[in-house]
Write a protein that holds these residues in place. Sequence first.
Motif, mmCIF file in Angstrom:
data_model
loop_
_atom_site.group_PDB
_atom_site.id
_atom_site.type_symbol
_atom_site.label_atom_id
_atom_site.label_comp_id
_atom_site.label_asym_id
_atom_site.label_seq_id
_atom_site.Cartn_x
_atom_site.Cartn_y
_atom_site.Cartn_z
ATOM 1 N N UNK A 54 33.403 -72.325 -64.675
ATOM 2 C CA UNK A 54 33.137 -71.424 -63.558
ATOM 3 C C UNK A 54 32.168 -71.993 -62.546
ATOM 4 N N UNK A 55 31.374 -72.969 -62.943
ATOM 5 C CA UNK A 55 30.413 -73.592 -62.036
ATOM 6 C C UNK A 55 29.203 -72.723 -61.774
ATOM 7 N N UNK A 56 28.239 -73.303 -61.074
ATOM 8 C CA UNK A 56 27.019 -72.591 -60.701
ATOM 9 C C UNK A 56 26.588 -73.061 -59.316
ATOM 10 N N UNK A 57 26.109 -72.125 -58.497
ATOM 11 C CA UNK A 57 25.633 -72.449 -57.151
ATOM 12 C C UNK A 57 24.247 -71.862 -56.955
ATOM 13 N N UNK A 58 23.368 -72.658 -56.369
ATOM 14 C CA UNK A 58 21.999 -72.230 -56.093
ATOM 15 C C UNK A 58 21.826 -72.203 -54.581
ATOM 16 N N UNK A 59 21.660 -70.991 -54.035
ATOM 17 C CA UNK A 59 21.538 -70.797 -52.588
ATOM 18 C C UNK A 59 20.256 -70.038 -52.270
ATOM 19 N N UNK A 60 19.123 -70.709 -52.352
ATOM 20 C CA UNK A 60 17.872 -70.054 -52.011
ATOM 21 C C UNK A 60 17.241 -69.277 -53.139
ATOM 22 N N UNK A 61 17.455 -69.699 -54.349
ATOM 23 C CA UNK A 61 16.835 -69.076 -55.514
ATOM 24 C C UNK A 61 16.246 -70.146 -56.408
ATOM 25 N N UNK A 62 15.831 -69.747 -57.594
ATOM 26 C CA UNK A 62 15.196 -70.654 -58.546
ATOM 27 C C UNK A 62 15.830 -70.478 -59.917
ATOM 28 N N UNK A 63 16.026 -71.590 -60.609
ATOM 29 C CA UNK A 63 16.429 -71.553 -62.012
ATOM 30 C C UNK A 63 15.237 -72.036 -62.830
ATOM 31 N N UNK A 64 14.805 -71.214 -63.779
ATOM 32 C CA UNK A 64 13.713 -71.581 -64.673
ATOM 33 C C UNK A 64 14.319 -71.836 -66.052
ATOM 34 N N UNK A 65 14.084 -73.037 -66.585
ATOM 35 C CA UNK A 65 14.627 -73.416 -67.890
ATOM 36 C C UNK A 65 13.527 -73.273 -68.929
ATOM 37 N N UNK A 66 13.798 -72.474 -69.970
ATOM 38 C CA UNK A 66 12.802 -72.239 -71.005
ATOM 39 C C UNK A 66 13.180 -72.853 -72.350
ATOM 40 N N UNK A 67 14.380 -73.416 -72.452
ATOM 41 C CA UNK A 67 14.847 -73.993 -73.720
ATOM 42 C C UNK A 67 14.923 -75.493 -73.661
ATOM 43 N N UNK A 68 15.033 -76.105 -74.815
ATOM 44 C CA UNK A 68 15.194 -77.544 -74.928
ATOM 45 C C UNK A 68 16.664 -77.912 -74.757
ATOM 46 N N UNK A 69 16.931 -79.122 -74.350
ATOM 47 C CA UNK A 69 18.295 -79.613 -74.310
ATOM 48 C C UNK A 69 19.063 -79.277 -73.057
ATOM 49 N N UNK A 70 18.413 -78.726 -72.033
ATOM 50 C CA UNK A 70 19.094 -78.439 -70.774
ATOM 51 C C UNK A 70 18.663 -79.510 -69.775
ATOM 52 N N UNK A 71 19.633 -80.245 -69.245
ATOM 53 C CA UNK A 71 19.340 -81.276 -68.258
ATOM 54 C C UNK A 71 20.058 -80.953 -66.957
ATOM 55 N N UNK A 72 19.537 -81.464 -65.881
ATOM 56 C CA UNK A 72 20.158 -81.235 -64.581
ATOM 57 C C UNK A 72 20.409 -82.570 -63.907
#
Length: 75
Positions: A54-72
Amino acid sequence: TSSVSGTGILNATGAGTLVLNDLANATTYSGGTVISGGGTVEINTLSSLGATSGGAALNGGTVRVTGDGVTTTPP
């Protein structure tokens, strides 16, 4: 807390924080994620953002990662 499921798009808009904790409640929606309007979406696993198809789009917001193993990867 509850799970998020279905085939539609999760559209997180406006101020505030939306917590998607896939370890507490399975996130199984498949339509993708749009984050906009200055709000924050907090995730603890990559699958917290729904199906990767489904994908993900970031348009003027913030993603906060609190878990291990998530890379961007930058665009």
